[in-house]
Design a protein around this motif. Sequence first.
Motif, PDB file in Angstrom:
ATOM      1  N   LEU A 118       0.646  -1.250   0.122  1.00 23.98           N
ATOM      2  CA  LEU A 118       0.070   0.029   0.037  1.00 23.98           C
ATOM      3  C   LEU A 118       0.874   1.224   0.032  1.00 23.98           C
TER       4      LEU A 118
ATOM      5  N   PRO B 211      -0.346  -4.070  -3.904  1.00 28.72           N
ATOM      6  CA  PRO B 211      -0.978  -5.306  -3.195  1.00 28.72           C
ATOM      7  C   PRO B 211      -0.930  -6.582  -3.889  1.00 28.72           C
TER       8      PRO B 211
ATOM      9  N   PHE C 267      -7.100  -4.868   9.114  1.00 29.17           N
ATOM     10  CA  PHE C 267      -6.778  -3.358   9.780  1.00 29.17           C
ATOM     11  C   PHE C 267      -7.173  -3.417  11.037  1.00 29.17           C
TER      12      PHE C 267
ATOM     13  N   ARG D 234     -14.193   0.539  10.215  1.00 23.88           N
ATOM     14  CA  ARG D 234     -13.919   1.470   9.101  1.00 23.88           C
ATOM     15  C   ARG D 234     -13.505   0.290   7.955  1.00 23.88           C
TER      16      ARG D 234
ATOM     17  N   TRP E 216     -22.558  -0.733   3.712  1.00 24.32           N
ATOM     18  CA  TRP E 216     -23.675  -0.718   2.861  1.00 24.32           C
ATOM     19  C   TRP E 216     -23.989  -2.092   2.505  1.00 24.32           C
ATOM     20  N   MET E 217     -23.197  -2.933   3.002  1.00 22.20           N
ATOM     21  CA  MET E 217     -23.180  -4.386   2.325  1.00 22.20           C
ATOM     22  C   MET E 217     -23.579  -5.315   3.628  1.00 22.20           C
TER      23      MET E 217
ATOM     24  N   TRP F 149     -22.564  -2.653  10.941  1.00 23.84           N
ATOM     25  CA  TRP F 149     -22.725  -1.710  11.918  1.00 23.84           C
ATOM     26  C   TRP F 149     -23.867  -2.225  13.147  1.00 23.84           C
TER      27      TRP F 149
ATOM     28  N   TYR G  24     -10.846 -15.596   1.672  1.00 20.78           N
ATOM     29  CA  TYR G  24      -9.959 -15.133   0.576  1.00 20.78           C
ATOM     30  C   TYR G  24      -8.890 -16.237   0.295  1.00 20.78           C
TER      31      TYR G  24
ATOM     32  N   GLU H 144     -13.998   6.840   3.259  1.00 22.77           N
ATOM     33  CA  GLU H 144     -13.050   6.351   4.520  1.00 22.77           C
ATOM     34  C   GLU H 144     -11.757   5.821   4.024  1.00 22.77           C
TER      35      GLU H 144
ATOM     36  N   VAL I 164      -9.513   3.823   5.162  1.00 23.22           N
ATOM     37  CA  VAL I 164      -9.432   2.525   5.266  1.00 23.22           C
ATOM     38  C   VAL I 164     -10.105   1.519   4.516  1.00 23.22           C
ATOM     39  N   LEU I 165     -11.439   1.945   4.007  1.00 25.40           N
ATOM     40  CA  LEU I 165     -12.232   1.288   2.929  1.00 25.40           C
ATOM     41  C   LEU I 165     -11.598   1.358   1.742  1.00 25.40           C
TER      42      LEU I 165
ATOM     43  N   ASP J  27      -8.175   1.557   1.360  1.00 23.77           N
ATOM     44  CA  ASP J  27      -7.030   0.482   1.472  1.00 23.77           C
ATOM     45  C   ASP J  27      -7.485  -1.018   1.421  1.00 23.77           C
ATOM     46  N   THR J  28      -8.754  -1.243   1.996  1.00 25.60           N
ATOM     47  CA  THR J  28      -9.206  -2.567   1.887  1.00 25.60           C
ATOM     48  C   THR J  28      -9.647  -2.888   0.338  1.00 25.60           C
ATOM     49  N   ALA J  29     -10.342  -2.022  -0.259  1.00 24.90           N
ATOM     50  CA  ALA J  29     -10.509  -2.215  -1.745  1.00 24.90           C
ATOM     51  C   ALA J  29      -9.245  -2.723  -2.548  1.00 24.90           C
ATOM     52  N   GLN J  30      -8.011  -1.833  -2.066  1.00 23.35           N
ATOM     53  CA  GLN J  30      -6.836  -2.071  -2.839  1.00 23.35           C
ATOM     54  C   GLN J  30      -6.205  -3.284  -2.563  1.00 23.35           C
ATOM     55  N   THR J  31      -6.178  -3.760  -1.278  1.00 22.12           N
ATOM     56  CA  THR J  31      -5.625  -5.058  -0.617  1.00 22.12           C
ATOM     57  C   THR J  31      -6.324  -6.295  -1.576  1.00 22.12           C
ATOM     58  N   TYR J  32      -7.571  -6.006  -1.481  1.00 29.51           N
ATOM     59  CA  TYR J  32      -8.186  -7.291  -2.043  1.00 29.51           C
ATOM     60  C   TYR J  32      -8.322  -7.035  -3.663  1.00 29.51           C
TER      61      TYR J  32
ATOM     62  N   TYR K 206     -18.915  -0.815  -6.083  1.00 31.85           N
ATOM     63  CA  TYR K 206     -19.092  -1.214  -4.696  1.00 31.85           C
ATOM     64  C   TYR K 206     -18.488  -0.701  -3.540  1.00 31.85           C
ATOM     65  N   VAL K 207     -17.725   0.341  -4.061  1.00 34.96           N
ATOM     66  CA  VAL K 207     -16.913   1.032  -2.930  1.00 34.96           C
ATOM     67  C   VAL K 207     -17.363   2.766  -2.947  1.00 34.96           C
TER      68      VAL K 207
ATOM     69  N   PRO L 245     -21.347   3.997  -3.401  1.00 40.18           N
ATOM     70  CA  PRO L 245     -22.142   3.761  -2.398  1.00 40.18           C
ATOM     71  C   PRO L 245     -21.542   4.561  -1.108  1.00 40.18           C
ATOM     72  N   GLY L 246     -20.214   4.609  -1.024  1.00 40.59           N
ATOM     73  CA  GLY L 246     -19.512   5.503  -0.097  1.00 40.59           C
ATOM     74  C   GLY L 246     -20.134   6.726  -0.081  1.00 40.59           C
TER      75      GLY L 246
ATOM     76  N   TRP M  84     -28.805   1.615   4.885  1.00 43.73           N
ATOM     77  CA  TRP M  84     -27.826   1.440   5.618  1.00 43.73           C
ATOM     78  C   TRP M  84     -27.191   2.553   6.493  1.00 43.73           C
TER      79      TRP M  84
ATOM     80  N   GLN N 167     -27.087   2.894  10.513  1.00 44.32           N
ATOM     81  CA  GLN N 167     -25.742   3.096  11.166  1.00 44.32           C
ATOM     82  C   GLN N 167     -25.735   4.481  12.195  1.00 44.32           C
TER      83      GLN N 167
END
Lengths: 308, 261
Positions: free
Chosen positions: A80, A98, A106, A111, A116-117, A159, A177, B149, B151-152, B154-159, B169-170, B173-174, B250, B254
């Motif tokens: 990253l 990555p 994390f 976060r 939304w899922m 949440w 995964y 966010e 972190v979201l 980053d998550t999308a990137q690591t996956y 998807y990210v 919606p975000g 959502w 939340q």
Amino acid sequence: MSITRPAPARTRRKESPMTAPAPTDVALAVRGVTKTYEAPGRSVEAIRHLDFAVRSGELVCVVGPSGAGKTTLLRCVSGLLELSGGSVELDGEPVTGPPPGMAVVFQEYGRSLFPWMTVRQNVELPLKEKGLAKAERKRLAREALEAVGLADSGDAHPWQLSGGMQQRVAIARAVAYEPTVLLMDEPFAAVDAQTRADLEDLVRRLWERLGVTVLFVTHDIDEAVYLGERVLVLSNRPTVLMEDVRVDLPRERDQLTTRSDPRFGELRGHVYELIQRAKAGQRPDGDLPALPEPDALTTDAELEGNAS
Amino acid sequence: MTARLALRKVVMTLALPVVLVAAWWIATADSTSFFWPPLEDIVRTFPETWTADRWLHDVLPSLGRLGIGYAVALVAGIAFGTAIGLSKTLRALTEPTLEFFRAVPPPVLVPVIALFTGYTSSLSKVGTIALGCVWPILLNAVDGVRGLEPVLLDTAQTYRLGRWRRLTYVILPGASPRIVAGARQALSIGVILMVISELFGANRGLGATIVQFQRSFAVPQMWTGIILLGLIGVALSVLFRLIENRVLAWYHGQREIERGA
């Protein structure tokens, strides 16, 4: 300053030499990594030099004083963050972004999940990207959620769950995964102590079952010693490796007996002292305390059980 | 219990409108003023003013233009807003220009647009509505995307989520809570512009009709038009709320939990 290979000097390796790590055995190699944050008119040297390797299927903890660049290291390893020097290799391939086959959990569980899922959709999304068929995705998600004890929460939104449960979802997503390397960045720093103990055992269990290589970053010394097969102790910034501590505790661990094992106390004390020195600004080239030899209480039979 | 709650909600919602209508009714009951006809007269005039012919040739075409203009603004606002939000270069390039266009009140553009698209054409009206509605959507989309966010991401990137999946998807919606907020602002602007766009060079349409009533001193008819506009506004906002509750379920859930905790 090059404590490189996974086997430290004091390995009491009684198992047959066949299991000695061949070069191909290395899953993750960090070679001479440096990282300096450059901002106009200012540059901060975060990592001065890090050199270590993690064998395939090993669980290695990284611990260091706060501000030791633990998260920086993890972000460098996960691709990253761009390195300033050196290289990171995963299964022999240099990491430039990555890589496939790597999952990251994390610290900020709340976060890192997509609100939304539903929980199940969160777990399945990376599988979709992998191009798995629907039935296969469903199966993997179901199994992963079962493995973390959330079989019934698939239709909830993240949440709606407690903090500990949310982090379980993040772990389930990583497990589903099917990574070869799992990176965890202080994943339990924000959950309460009891939940944390449960989650630690969950990580140990999953690690044993899946045979995945784990690099676990934490600021908690107890956690590092309890979880790890090795503990990499970092200095303060700019970061170098203080010591690569081999955790010669029996492989079978549980919160009660392991934590009351005298050897656990010694190891914890040793790592604690290293961290204190690191905080005081001492570097590994100085006069560091030595870890006491395991005494008679830790029998060789137990150590053999520890052989990986 | 829930039935009582529902009843309570209905009463709460309707109480103020009922009071206002009653007050209007009583205050104008004996009115002989030309400009303030009794509400009773206005209500009686309503069905004979808004005939099937008027609905077909004035009200529905106006609403249709609003729908098209609004849809164009929505698509363009989200597309450009997302692109600008994602690209630093694009942001640096467009920011001052966007501020300029946003500051120009859309009604003053009506004649200019008419000049280019034909004075009486539907296109000029749709264009006016779209151009007025696009700014709140676009600027909110930019902010929404920028406020994602990390972190979201980053998550999308690591996956290793691909471009398209990351977007659908990210990122979208975000950013959707902000986009929806912008769309809500845009809707009220749209209704205003639907009327204003018909003030020039139109002889049919909801706005044009009301203006004709005004100019011909058909005062009760004019009032029915104003009431109709208000009712359309209410209907649109109810519709909007329904869609929002679906899209942002959502987000509201939340927020409720965060506030409760």
